[in-house]
Design an enzyme around this catalytic site. Sequence first.
Site, PDB file in Angstrom:
ATOM      1  N   SER A   1       0.844  -1.194   0.000  1.00 37.49           N
ATOM      2  CA  SER A   1       0.000   0.000   0.000  1.00 37.49           C
ATOM      3  C   SER A   1       0.886   1.254   0.000  1.00 37.49           C
ATOM      4  O   SER A   1       1.642   1.475  -0.926  1.00 37.49           O
ATOM      5  CB  SER A   1      -0.957  -0.034   1.190  1.00 37.49           C
TER       6      SER A   1
ATOM      7  N   LYS B   1     -19.566  18.247   2.732  1.00 41.34           N
ATOM      8  CA  LYS B   1     -18.647  18.488   3.847  1.00 41.34           C
ATOM      9  C   LYS B   1     -18.523  17.238   4.717  1.00 41.34           C
ATOM     10  O   LYS B   1     -17.458  16.924   5.232  1.00 41.34           O
ATOM     11  CB  LYS B   1     -19.128  19.678   4.683  1.00 41.34           C
TER      12      LYS B   1
END
Length: 356
Positions: free
Chosen positions: A182, A234
Amino acid sequence: MGEWLSDFGMFLAQLLSLAVIVGLAVVVAARLRGEGGDEARLKVEELNRRRGARTRRLRLAASEPGARKRLAKAFRREDKRQTKAGKGRSGKAGGDGDEGEARPATLWLLDFHGDIRASGTGRFAEEVSAVISAAEPGDEVVVRLESAGGLVHAYGLAAAELDRLREAGLTTTVCVDKVAASGGYLMACGADSVRAAPLAVLGSIGVVAQVPNVHRLLKRHDIDVDVLTAGRYKRTLTVLGENTEEGREKFVEDLERTHELFKRHVAERRPGLDMEAVATGEIWYGSEALEKGLIDALGTSEAYLVERMASTRVIRVRLEPPRRLGERLSLAVAAGVERALLRGAEALDASRWLKR
């Protein structure tokens, strides 16, 4: 007479105890006084010398007693010859006012052990800056990398620091002995060459996120949670409030966008990769990663460094942050506890084979 000797021995013991206590107090006070600064120390070690010294010790230990003196003398003659050769080169370089001979190529060794926050990035960045300022054309930088990945922005910064070495014109090699997955692979793929141990874990080119939600539990107990935002996206998913299908879709869209950036980063640095085949989030072991094109060669970092030592100076660079006395004590206690737990686990595992 015996009573006098006993009293004198007791006096000496008390005097010795007092001296030990005073000495400890002086050492602690000196350390506390020296811990006022926050400046990290740069440690530089030439690994060729360390390996050479160990090889000599082993050769002396393995030689016959009669041959040991002759071997030790041969080592001393070799040291004198190398010292004279070094002085001759330095005198020639500075004696006639010319540029002199260029120094031999150097391999600079850095280490990066990453946690989920890539918290060692700041130290790594300073080490990279130090090497760039001292390295010359033809030098190589080897990074021993170990990381299972973590936060996207944290490993993005760490990968950018490794990219600086290539941008400075230095040959870069990443060695993976255990894992570079990763975010760890996000860093590793930026090197000119990637080497890994046969069973090292590599890949995991993917993005994962999980968000627990306890809204139904709170609702069952008549607890309301208001999530107020300004901006449509948001807050896409929340822990306490009620999540919407639109929020989930946006969250997944953000993950896909991050994954695309990850794939683009890898593809730019390793253009020969079949991204559709390797960017599935899967991991591969070293030999499999070589077949997939994720790495360039198999081998441990120690084997590679020993190979390079035959013709190159290998210098390890490490920035050590200052540690306060309390921190050193806590680390010592933590290490002791960890050793005890490991020994307990090993004893439990071994007990399976000791039963009769």
